[in-house]
Design a protein around this motif. Structure first.
Motif, short mmCIF file in Angstrom:
data_model
loop_
_atom_site.label_atom_id
_atom_site.label_comp_id
_atom_site.label_asym_id
_atom_site.label_seq_id
_atom_site.Cartn_x
_atom_site.Cartn_y
_atom_site.Cartn_z
N VAL A 5 1.00 -1.17 -0.10
CA VAL A 5 -0.11 0.03 -0.01
C VAL A 5 0.78 1.32 -0.05
N VAL A 6 1.89 1.27 0.96
CA VAL A 6 2.71 2.26 1.12
C VAL A 6 3.54 2.73 -0.47
N ASN A 7 3.96 1.63 -1.10
CA ASN A 7 4.64 1.56 -2.40
C ASN A 7 3.71 2.11 -3.34
N LEU A 243 -3.66 7.68 -7.84
CA LEU A 243 -3.26 6.88 -6.64
C LEU A 243 -4.10 5.31 -6.95
N LEU A 244 -5.11 5.30 -7.52
CA LEU A 244 -5.47 3.84 -7.96
C LEU A 244 -4.59 3.29 -8.88
N LEU A 245 -4.10 3.84 -9.86
CA LEU A 245 -3.34 3.38 -10.91
C LEU A 245 -1.93 2.78 -10.36
N GLY A 246 -1.30 3.62 -9.28
CA GLY A 246 -0.24 3.35 -8.52
C GLY A 246 -0.55 2.21 -7.82
N MET A 247 -1.50 1.95 -7.08
CA MET A 247 -1.88 1.06 -6.13
C MET A 247 -2.01 -0.25 -7.07
N ALA A 248 -2.99 -0.30 -8.19
CA ALA A 248 -3.19 -1.49 -8.85
C ALA A 248 -1.94 -1.92 -9.46
N GLU A 249 -1.17 -1.11 -9.96
CA GLU A 249 0.42 -1.46 -10.55
C GLU A 249 1.11 -2.00 -9.55
N VAL A 250 1.15 -1.80 -8.47
CA VAL A 250 1.79 -2.35 -7.48
C VAL A 250 1.44 -3.81 -7.01
N MET A 251 0.18 -3.68 -6.76
CA MET A 251 -0.56 -4.94 -6.47
C MET A 251 -0.31 -6.25 -7.44
#
Ligand SMILES: Nc1ncnc2c1ncn2[C@@H]1O[C@H](COP(=O)(O)OP(=O)(O)OP(=O)(O)O)[C@@H](O)[C@H]1O
Ligand SMILES: [Mg+2]
Lengths: 289, 238
Positions: A5-7, A243-251
């Protein structure tokens, strides 16, 4: 999990900074500024020069990059878009792509094709919060992005010039009847969007310790995706989309493999365009005549 | 105060105004009437600078404003309330009024003076005060007309251009709006009023110009025009 989540937040906040420029320009001109990724690149180079060559401290180098990119953005608007204000959309689109290619080649000519190192000019510490490991640079990225977004929100919602921007976005003709110089507000919008992109360019450039003339392409597309996901034209949408895109990518990378990173981003873009082209917070794209 | 001399305005190659001349003195309410497509809106847009004439000249307060930008013309004291009201629908009532004061500079742009004018607008249009935090797009048609007029007044205009303020409003509201137009005029603002409803226009204005396909075909005192056979047939439906 919390680590991811942080990443995701860190990555996403820099996407959000880029997305804001797309969305603000779209707001006032109904146009996707395809040279935006190159302005991000220009910002990174200016920051690099300010930091490495001129030896300026981080905050000053950052401000220099933002100011420099703002100037680039205003010039781009002046020569690539303003003369085409009444031209058909396709002409503007071609001009935008031309400008993007021109800027990339200008950077190649001026800086050479090699990737330059952009070291973080201070010592990075690893912070431990419970089981979480966060680098102090990630914290800086988050704080800078969030700070800029709060500043932008204040500018757009509360200041006279911000109200003028919203008026221009809604109805240029009537805005001019209020005494607003529409061209000046459009130039100002480019300046702000470009400064935010430059901030992202410096932060990401330092994070990966790499700056090169084609570095704007992928983050440019990601920022665009984030803007579309949140609803192009909507400022809160760009923040949320980033924020959603960053989260989706990392996940996605955590669940699958890192090769999937870009496929995830562009899969999301395709999906949004198919299912809800107006994005999460976007108004209906159909323009009233 | 305002004079147009042989003004020609084109859309592309089509002449919408074919040489229009008008004179408006300080303190008057002058009406501009005519059928759909006669060029009424074009005339107002040409005065406020949204359109630039290809021939002729426009003089306001002794200054040639023929080729000035709209943002300069509003600063000189002409405020245009456009056809269809054109409020900024995503912004609040208050923000719309603040934008109305955007053009004010130097003396008269202080918080205190703007607050004074806001109070004046709110006393003319008490509804706007109740709804100041509401997005303008959620107002009724009549309220939007009032907002558009209040917004225009926030620039402290010497002259107000009103384009069909009665459009789409219930008769009761129209009466209200026209009473307020007269009130604004009595307080010292000159008014150029475009209206399809010739009865209403001629009963509000002291003089009028009749426009037909881009030309002034008749002009004179309102009472005189109300008795004119041509006007009665073509515009009063008698
Ligand atoms: N944007 C435009 N492009 C081309 N022609 C236009 C444009 N706007 C108006 N016209 C033409 O110019 C002429 C005058 O139009 P204008 O809008 O001034 O009429 P009007 O008197 O205000 O009519 P209405 O009562 O319907 O509002 C019309 O023939 C109209 O078709
Ligand atoms: Mg009209």
């Amino acid at each position: 999990m919390l680590q991811q989540v942080v990443n995701g937040l860190t990555l996403g906040s820099s996407y959000a900074l880029i997305a804001l420029g797309y969305t603000m320009v779209y707001g006032v001109l109904r146009l996707i500024n395809f040279a935006h990724g190159e302005i991000y690149m220009a910002g990174a180079f200016i920051g690099l020069m300010a930091s490495q060559v001129a030896g300026l401290p981080f905050a000053v180098a950052m401000l220099t990059a933002m100011a420099g990119a703002a100037v680039v953005g205003v010039i781009v608007e002046r020569i690539a878009y303003r003369p085409l204000r009444k031209a058909p959309r396709l002409a503007v689109l071609i001009s935008a792509i031309g400008m993007s290619i021109f800027l990339r080649n200008l950077a190649l000519a001026l800086m050479g094709p090699q990737t330059r190192a952009f070291p973080i000019p201070f010592e990075v510490k690893q912070l431990h919060v419970g089981k979480l490991r966060i680098s102090s640079f990630d914290v800086l990225i988050l704080l800078t992005s969030v700070g800029l977004m709060i500043g932008l929100h204040f500018l757009v919602q509360k200041t006279k010039i911000g109200k003028a921007m919203r008026a221009v976005a809604e109805d240029k003709e009537t805005a001019s009847l209020m005494g607003i110089s529409v061209n000046r507000i459009i130039a100002f919008t480019f300046a702000i969007g470009s400064a935010l992109a430059a901030a992202a360019g410096v932060l990401i450039g330092m994070n990966f310790n790499a700056v090169d003339p084609s570095m704007g392409m992928m983050p440019g597309l990601k920022g665009f995706t984030a803007a579309v996901l949140g609803g192009v034209g909507s400022i809160p949408g760009a923040m949320l989309g980033g924020l959603l895109l960053g989260m989706a990518e990392v996940m996605g990378v955590a669940l699958l493999r890192s090769e999937w990173r870009d496929a995830i981003a562009f899969g999301i873009l395709a999906l949004v365009l198919l299912v809800k082209p107006s994005g999460i917070l976007g108004r209906n794209l159909q323009e009233k005549v | 105060m305002l004079s147009l001399k042989n003004v020609v305005t084109c859309y592309g190659t089509i002449k919408a105004l074919k040489g229009i001349s008008m004179e408006i003195a300080e303190g008057e309410i002058v009406a501009l009437i005519g059928a759909n497509g006669a060029g009424k809106t074009t005339t107002l847009k040409t005065i406020s600078g949204l359109l630039t004439p290809t021939e002729g000249e426009i003089i306001f307060d002794g200054v040639d404003i023929t080729r000035r930008q709209p943002e300069d013309i509003v600063k000189m004291g002409i405020s245009h309330v456009p056809e269809g009201r054109r409020v900024f629908s995503r912004m609040t009532v208050m923000e719309n009024l603040e934008l109305g004061a955007y053009s004010r500079q130097g003396r008269g742009s202080g918080r205190k003076q703007i607050q004074e004018d806001l109070d004046k607008v709110f006393s003319l249009f008490p509804k706007l005060k109740e709804r100041q935090k509401q997005p303008a797009g959620t107002l009724s048609g009549g309220e939007q007309q009032m907002l558009a007029m209040g917004r225009a007044l926030m620039s402290r205009p010497k002259m107000l251009l009103l384009d069909e303020p009665s459009m789409g409003l219930a008769p009761m509201i129209v009466k209200d709006v026209f009473r307020i137009i007269q009130e604004i005029n009595r307080a010292g603002t000159t008014v150029l009023l475009v209206e399809q409803n010739a009865h209403l226009a001629l009963n509000t204005a002291s003089r009028a110009y009749v426009l037909e396909t881009g030309k002034v075909v008749l002009q004179g005192g309102s009472q005189e025009l109300l008795k004119n056979d041509q006007v009665r047939q073509a515009y009063l439906g008698e």
